[in-house]
Design a protein around this motif. Sequence first.
Motif, PDB file in Angstrom:
ATOM      1  N   GLU A  68       0.812  -1.211   0.000  1.00 55.55           N
ATOM      2  CA  GLU A  68       0.000   0.000   0.000  1.00 55.55           C
ATOM      3  C   GLU A  68       0.847   1.263   0.000  1.00 55.55           C
ATOM      4  N   VAL A  69       2.124   1.164   0.392  1.00 59.62           N
ATOM      5  CA  VAL A  69       3.012   2.326   0.405  1.00 59.62           C
ATOM      6  C   VAL A  69       4.237   2.011  -0.443  1.00 59.62           C
ATOM      7  N   ASP A  70       4.917   3.073  -0.870  1.00 53.57           N
ATOM      8  CA  ASP A  70       6.064   2.896  -1.760  1.00 53.57           C
ATOM      9  C   ASP A  70       7.297   2.378  -1.033  1.00 53.57           C
ATOM     10  N   GLU A  71       7.412   2.683   0.277  1.00 50.99           N
ATOM     11  CA  GLU A  71       8.595   2.236   1.005  1.00 50.99           C
ATOM     12  C   GLU A  71       8.310   2.115   2.493  1.00 50.99           C
ATOM     13  N   GLU A  72       8.855   1.045   3.093  1.00 49.47           N
ATOM     14  CA  GLU A  72       8.822   0.846   4.540  1.00 49.47           C
ATOM     15  C   GLU A  72      10.200   0.385   4.987  1.00 49.47           C
ATOM     16  N   ARG A  73      10.607   0.822   6.181  1.00 53.84           N
ATOM     17  CA  ARG A  73      11.901   0.400   6.733  1.00 53.84           C
ATOM     18  C   ARG A  73      11.697  -0.240   8.099  1.00 53.84           C
ATOM     19  N   HIS A  74      12.300  -1.403   8.278  1.00 48.39           N
ATOM     20  CA  HIS A  74      12.245  -2.121   9.551  1.00 48.39           C
ATOM     21  C   HIS A  74      13.640  -2.676   9.827  1.00 48.39           C
ATOM     22  N   GLU A  75      14.330  -2.024  10.749  1.00 44.77           N
ATOM     23  CA  GLU A  75      15.714  -2.383  11.055  1.00 44.77           C
ATOM     24  C   GLU A  75      16.555  -2.331   9.779  1.00 44.77           C
ATOM     25  N   ARG A  76      17.158  -3.450   9.386  1.00 45.03           N
ATOM     26  CA  ARG A  76      18.028  -3.438   8.200  1.00 45.03           C
ATOM     27  C   ARG A  76      17.275  -3.753   6.908  1.00 45.03           C
ATOM     28  N   ILE A  77      15.962  -3.939   6.998  1.00 44.26           N
ATOM     29  CA  ILE A  77      15.168  -4.338   5.841  1.00 44.26           C
ATOM     30  C   ILE A  77      14.446  -3.120   5.268  1.00 44.26           C
ATOM     31  N   ILE A  78      14.550  -2.947   3.949  1.00 44.11           N
ATOM     32  CA  ILE A  78      13.890  -1.852   3.255  1.00 44.11           C
ATOM     33  C   ILE A  78      12.947  -2.458   2.229  1.00 44.11           C
ATOM     34  N   TYR A  79      11.638  -2.268   2.437  1.00 45.51           N
ATOM     35  CA  TYR A  79      10.624  -2.789   1.530  1.00 45.51           C
ATOM     36  C   TYR A  79      10.255  -1.689   0.539  1.00 45.51           C
ATOM     37  N   GLN A  80      10.349  -1.999  -0.755  1.00 48.71           N
ATOM     38  CA  GLN A  80      10.047  -1.008  -1.771  1.00 48.71           C
ATOM     39  C   GLN A  80       9.091  -1.584  -2.799  1.00 48.71           C
ATOM     40  N   LYS A  81       8.053  -0.820  -3.090  1.00 49.76           N
ATOM     41  CA  LYS A  81       7.059  -1.237  -4.076  1.00 49.76           C
ATOM     42  C   LYS A  81       7.535  -0.804  -5.457  1.00 49.76           C
ATOM     43  N   ILE A  82       7.847  -1.774  -6.301  1.00 50.32           N
ATOM     44  CA  ILE A  82       8.363  -1.514  -7.645  1.00 50.32           C
ATOM     45  C   ILE A  82       7.783  -2.566  -8.593  1.00 50.32           C
ATOM     46  N   MET A  83       7.353  -2.148  -9.756  1.00 54.75           N
ATOM     47  CA  MET A  83       6.830  -3.079 -10.752  1.00 54.75           C
ATOM     48  C   MET A  83       7.972  -3.942 -11.320  1.00 54.75           C
ATOM     49  N   PRO A  84       7.675  -5.183 -11.696  1.00 57.35           N
ATOM     50  CA  PRO A  84       8.731  -6.097 -12.139  1.00 57.35           C
ATOM     51  C   PRO A  84       9.583  -5.564 -13.287  1.00 57.35           C
ATOM     52  N   TRP A  85       8.997  -4.815 -14.189  1.00 58.52           N
ATOM     53  CA  TRP A  85       9.750  -4.326 -15.338  1.00 58.52           C
ATOM     54  C   TRP A  85      10.579  -3.084 -15.022  1.00 58.52           C
ATOM     55  N   LYS A  86      10.516  -2.620 -13.748  1.00 51.99           N
ATOM     56  CA  LYS A  86      11.294  -1.450 -13.333  1.00 51.99           C
ATOM     57  C   LYS A  86      12.343  -1.786 -12.268  1.00 51.99           C
ATOM     58  N   MET A  87      12.427  -3.042 -11.879  1.00 58.33           N
ATOM     59  CA  MET A  87      13.311  -3.407 -10.770  1.00 58.33           C
ATOM     60  C   MET A  87      14.794  -3.272 -11.108  1.00 58.33           C
ATOM     61  N   LYS A  88      15.146  -3.448 -12.366  1.00 59.58           N
ATOM     62  CA  LYS A  88      16.559  -3.438 -12.740  1.00 59.58           C
ATOM     63  C   LYS A  88      17.215  -2.099 -12.429  1.00 59.58           C
ATOM     64  N   ASP A  89      16.497  -1.004 -12.660  1.00 58.99           N
ATOM     65  CA  ASP A  89      17.054   0.317 -12.364  1.00 58.99           C
ATOM     66  C   ASP A  89      17.412   0.440 -10.889  1.00 58.99           C
ATOM     67  N   ARG A  90      16.522  -0.072 -10.029  1.00 64.39           N
ATOM     68  CA  ARG A  90      16.780   0.004  -8.592  1.00 64.39           C
ATOM     69  C   ARG A  90      17.953  -0.896  -8.207  1.00 64.39           C
ATOM     70  N   ILE A  91      18.033  -2.054  -8.818  1.00 59.33           N
ATOM     71  CA  ILE A  91      19.135  -2.971  -8.529  1.00 59.33           C
ATOM     72  C   ILE A  91      20.467  -2.327  -8.899  1.00 59.33           C
ATOM     73  N   GLN A  92      20.514  -1.644 -10.015  1.00 58.20           N
ATOM     74  CA  GLN A  92      21.760  -0.994 -10.439  1.00 58.20           C
ATOM     75  C   GLN A  92      22.132   0.151  -9.506  1.00 58.20           C
ATOM     76  N   GLU A  93      21.126   0.781  -8.904  1.00 61.01           N
ATOM     77  CA  GLU A  93      21.395   1.829  -7.916  1.00 61.01           C
ATOM     78  C   GLU A  93      21.940   1.231  -6.618  1.00 61.01           C
ATOM     79  N   VAL A  94      21.326   0.131  -6.168  1.00 61.76           N
ATOM     80  CA  VAL A  94      21.703  -0.496  -4.895  1.00 61.76           C
ATOM     81  C   VAL A  94      23.042  -1.209  -5.003  1.00 61.76           C
TER      82      VAL A  94
END
Length: 375
Positions: A46-72
């Motif tokens: 329901e939200v674009d991002e949540e953080r819990h300790e060392r875990i970062i949950y991000q809402k991203i569509m499957p065809w857009k994940m590569k850009d985020r992976i290259q950033e991380v």
Amino acid sequence: MRKLVVFPSDPMQAYLDLGLTYEYFNSYFNPENYFDFVYVLSPWGEVDEERHERIIYQKIMPWKMKDRIQEVRPCVIRAYGGYRCMDWMALNGVDSIPTLVSVHDTNPDLIYDSIKYADNVISMSKAVQEAVRRKTDCSDKGEWVMGNRVDTDVFSYTTDLAFFKYQNSCYGHGRHILHVGRKSRQKNLDTVIRALPLLPEDVSVIFIGKGDFSPYGELAESLSVKDRVFNIDHIENNDLPKWYSWCDCFCTPSRWEGFGFVFIEAASCETAIVTSDIAPMNEFLTNNENAILVREYEDPEAIAGAILKAIDHSPKITKMKVSARRVGKRFSKPAVDMEEVRIYEEVIRRGPRERMSLTIEDRYAIEQKYRRIFS
């Protein structure tokens, strides 16, 4: 700084609804805090991002994940499940980052063809490993067999007399069979119900799990045992140890399994277990030593005979239940966490393999499939 990107197999909310917590996933996705940060990328939420300790949950569509992976720039990309997450891994692979998929089921429909693009595969059992090998050539992949983990501090035998008394008031003061699993053909509810008329009238069965129970209720009514059959859709995960400890026998004679997590839970609680003599259960359970394994698991008479042995509370059964606890310990969280960290270290050390390149046709088909689903 070590970073991991994870593709979860289901929406996080589905797991939270089962009573699991974010604290659980902090340790599940990051065994022994091996990674400094874990990025959980998912099209659900329901939200674009949540953080819990060392875990970062991000809402991203499957065809857009590569850009985020290259950033991380993670050390590893991990997919949980050989189906849709495997598609996302194939779609978003980065040549310089090794990929690792864990496969949890022997069902070939849940092992997508895109698994051929993975660098490394964890199978939850030898039976799953064989199913993966039937699907793709693994000679160029890193392969491991690693069971699932159970918190043996939570899942242990408990004597909660108030709970036991309440259960008996709900389900009678006779002997109780517990079946845990989805209401599906795989979990073989029908044979358990057909076995019930062959058992003493004080024996009842409680089915816990989601799904349509109506055909099983109709079967019970046709066999005149409906008043001895109970259906529960869901109970909190942390309440399960009390159920395993209370019941006289845990009987889920599955027609197939990927790992059989519930059997490890039951074993950890020193429960008398009756199940099918098939892989993967007979990979970690031994007949008449820590469980009763039934070869003719489609035969109501064979199931009834095994249940009768399990519920007689003889010294042999008592010894078997104590031995079952040792099976649970093999899959304790610390033991499995240590094994998983070892696998991550090996995957990182080896680096990306010369994986098969995603074909233009496969890329287009995968992307269009998930655009239809999530757009």
